[in-house]
Structure formats: structure tokens, C-alpha cells
Design a protein around this motif. Structure first.
Motif, PDB file in Angstrom:
ATOM      1  N   ALA A   1      -8.422   0.912 -18.687  1.00 46.55           N
ATOM      2  CA  ALA A   1      -7.357   0.167 -19.370  1.00 46.55           C
ATOM      3  C   ALA A   1      -7.297  -1.283 -18.911  1.00 46.55           C
ATOM      4  O   ALA A   1      -6.810  -2.158 -19.641  1.00 46.55           O
ATOM      5  CB  ALA A   1      -6.012   0.851 -19.138  1.00 46.55           C
ATOM      6  N   THR A  54      -9.238 -11.905 -14.498  1.00 45.78           N
ATOM      7  CA  THR A  54     -10.567 -12.114 -13.920  1.00 45.78           C
ATOM      8  C   THR A  54     -10.437 -12.824 -12.579  1.00 45.78           C
ATOM      9  O   THR A  54      -9.684 -13.787 -12.446  1.00 45.78           O
ATOM     10  CB  THR A  54     -11.447 -12.952 -14.863  1.00 45.78           C
ATOM     11  OG1 THR A  54     -11.494 -12.314 -16.136  1.00 45.78           O
ATOM     12  CG2 THR A  54     -12.854 -13.074 -14.323  1.00 45.78           C
ATOM     13  N   ILE A  59     -12.846  -7.789 -13.039  1.00 43.81           N
ATOM     14  CA  ILE A  59     -11.553  -7.621 -13.685  1.00 43.81           C
ATOM     15  C   ILE A  59     -10.662  -6.815 -12.752  1.00 43.81           C
ATOM     16  O   ILE A  59     -11.053  -5.740 -12.294  1.00 43.81           O
ATOM     17  CB  ILE A  59     -11.721  -6.920 -15.037  1.00 43.81           C
ATOM     18  CG1 ILE A  59     -12.545  -7.804 -15.979  1.00 43.81           C
ATOM     19  CG2 ILE A  59     -10.362  -6.626 -15.660  1.00 43.81           C
ATOM     20  CD1 ILE A  59     -12.867  -7.130 -17.301  1.00 43.81           C
ATOM     21  N   LEU A  87      -9.663  -3.273 -18.791  1.00 44.34           N
ATOM     22  CA  LEU A  87     -10.520  -4.089 -19.652  1.00 44.34           C
ATOM     23  C   LEU A  87      -9.697  -4.843 -20.690  1.00 44.34           C
ATOM     24  O   LEU A  87     -10.081  -5.925 -21.145  1.00 44.34           O
ATOM     25  CB  LEU A  87     -11.558  -3.204 -20.347  1.00 44.34           C
ATOM     26  CG  LEU A  87     -12.589  -2.539 -19.432  1.00 44.34           C
ATOM     27  CD1 LEU A  87     -13.451  -1.570 -20.221  1.00 44.34           C
ATOM     28  CD2 LEU A  87     -13.451  -3.586 -18.755  1.00 44.34           C
ATOM     29  N   ASP A  88      -8.553  -4.286 -21.054  1.00 48.53           N
ATOM     30  CA  ASP A  88      -7.695  -4.930 -22.055  1.00 48.53           C
ATOM     31  C   ASP A  88      -6.630  -5.821 -21.439  1.00 48.53           C
ATOM     32  O   ASP A  88      -6.241  -6.829 -22.018  1.00 48.53           O
ATOM     33  CB  ASP A  88      -7.007  -3.869 -22.920  1.00 48.53           C
ATOM     34  CG  ASP A  88      -7.994  -3.111 -23.785  1.00 48.53           C
ATOM     35  OD1 ASP A  88      -8.948  -3.741 -24.272  1.00 48.53           O
ATOM     36  OD2 ASP A  88      -7.810  -1.894 -23.968  1.00 48.53           O
ATOM     37  N   ARG A  89      -6.134  -5.443 -20.241  1.00 49.26           N
ATOM     38  CA  ARG A  89      -4.975  -6.171 -19.703  1.00 49.26           C
ATOM     39  C   ARG A  89      -5.178  -6.757 -18.310  1.00 49.26           C
ATOM     40  O   ARG A  89      -4.264  -7.320 -17.734  1.00 49.26           O
ATOM     41  CB  ARG A  89      -3.751  -5.249 -19.679  1.00 49.26           C
ATOM     42  CG  ARG A  89      -3.974  -3.946 -18.936  1.00 49.26           C
ATOM     43  CD  ARG A  89      -2.726  -3.054 -19.000  1.00 49.26           C
ATOM     44  NE  ARG A  89      -2.950  -1.709 -18.502  1.00 49.26           N
ATOM     45  CZ  ARG A  89      -2.964  -1.372 -17.226  1.00 49.26           C
ATOM     46  NH1 ARG A  89      -2.767  -2.304 -16.303  1.00 49.26           N
ATOM     47  NH2 ARG A  89      -3.170  -0.118 -16.866  1.00 49.26           N
TER      48      ARG A  89
END
Length: 211
Positions: free
Chosen positions: A24, A31, A209, A26-28
Motif C-alpha cells: 500500500a 521517497t 519508498i 506504493l500509493d501513499r
């Protein structure tokens, strides 16, 4: 992804331990650059992310096979680690930090840390930061059985560096020479044996991430 035995590096990144929760991110997620450790011996060069060690912990990596990790998970490190700590033999060392001699004498183990955790959640280097361009160095001097038991207890409590038989340093570049061949452990995996080691912080080596 937290799919290894100890999942220690992701602990320093405050990752959840559930794989779906990590996906999850990856969306929120945000970096962030993180450092790595460049490791050199006369046999070759390596790169690791979390912790490198020579001496007792290096021998531990040689003794724990894939089947033990599969069956016992982090407990494989615990059980074998206690036995290794109690039976470790001292060796002569010369330690240079950023080109300056910092220690000369005997040791049982030397840890070079980029991340704070190792062995399945043990805080081996509480002050380590994965993005400061520096490596934490902890050298354990020879001691008796009772003191070694105390070191194991301190490791479990996250206060290893407070022991009077632990020498702690911080540097960008570390050179280690030993009087006998010592096993090298990189992120929990064996990486051969040598008498000369080089460790260097590679700043912002990766972008990851994170929560």
C-alpha cells in the motif's frame, strides 16, 4: 519487502511487517534516500545495506543454514548467537577510522552498522541512521563468561553500547586488520574470510519508498 528472516533493515525505515501494508505504500508513501555500506577484502568487493560484522557474528552467519532460517526464523539467530557469544575466541585487531588509528588490541567481534537492528529485531546500533553518511562501529573487547552473558542481556535490551567492554565509534571509512582470518557477515549472510577489511559509507546509494 519484509520477506527475509530478520527483516531488520526495514525496521530502521519504520516499515510495517505485513506485506500487504507495505504494498500500500506504493500509493501513499514518500521517497527517501538511504545509504549503503561498501565492503572490500583482498578477495573482492561487496555492497550491503544494514550491518557488516567480522569475528563472532561472522562465524554465526556461517553456521546458520537456509533450513534453520526456514524452520526457526529469527530464533535461529538467537539460539546460535548465544552459543557463539559464549565460545568466541579473541583476535588481534588494528582499527583505523577515516585514516586515523582508533584502536589496537584484541576483540571478540566488530560490527559496522548502517541500520539500527540486526538478528531479527535486536538493536545493535541504536544511534545508527540510514541517511547520515556515517557508519556506527561497535567493537567488543575480550571478557569472561559472566560479562558475555551480560552482553547478551544488553543486546536484548538495546543497551549494548553502554557496556564497559564495548568500544563505540562513528566514521565514514573504516579499515580493519586482524592477526588471524576472520569470517565476514553481510546482512546476515556469510561472505568469506579475510585479515584485511574496508568499510565505507556510500551516501544516498538508493531511493526507497517509506511510510
Amino acid at each position: 519487502m519484509p520477506l527475509g528472516t530478520g527483516n531488520d533493515f526495514v525496521r530502521s525505515l519504520n516499515y510495517p511487517q505485513d506485506v500487504l501494508e507495505v504494498l500500500a505504500l506504493l500509493d501513499r508513501g514518500a521517497t527517501r534516500p538511504v545509504d549503503a555500506i561498501e565492503v572490500s577484502t583482498p578477495e573482492g568487493e561487496h555492497v550491503c545495506l544494514n550491518v557488516a560484522s567480522a569475528g563472532a557474528a561472522g562465524a554465526l552467519a556461517e553456521e546458520i543454514d537456509a533450513a534453520s532460517k526456514q524452520r526457526w526464523g529469527p530464533l535461529a539467530y538467537v539460539w546460535n548467537g548465544v552459543a557463539r557469544a559464549l565460545g568466541a575466541q579473541p583476535f588481534g585487531v588494528e582499527l583505523r577510522l577515516d585514516g586515523t588509528l582508533a584502536f589496537q588490541g584484541e576483540a571478540l567481534n566488530l560490527v559496522v552498522a548502517n541500520g539500527a537492528f540486526a538478528g531479527g529485531g535486536y538493536k545493535v546500533a541504536p544511534e545508527a541512521q540510514v541517511d547520515d553518511g556515517l557508519l556506527e562501529v561497535h567493537l567488543i573487547r575480550p571478557c569472561g563468561t559472566l560479562r558475555r552473558c551480560d552482553l547478551v542481556a544488553r543486546l536484548a535490551a538495546g543497551t549494548l553500547e553502554a557496556s564497559d567492554v564495548v568500544e563505540s565509534f562513528r566514521a565514514r571509512r573504516i579499515e580493519l586488520r586482524t592477526t588471524s582470518e576472520q569470517p565476514l557477515n553481510l546482512d546476515g549472510e556469510p561472505a568469506g574470510r579475510a585479515q584485511a577489511f574496508g568499510f565505507k559509507a556510500r551516501s544516498a546509494a538508493l531511493r526507497v519508498i517509506v511510510p
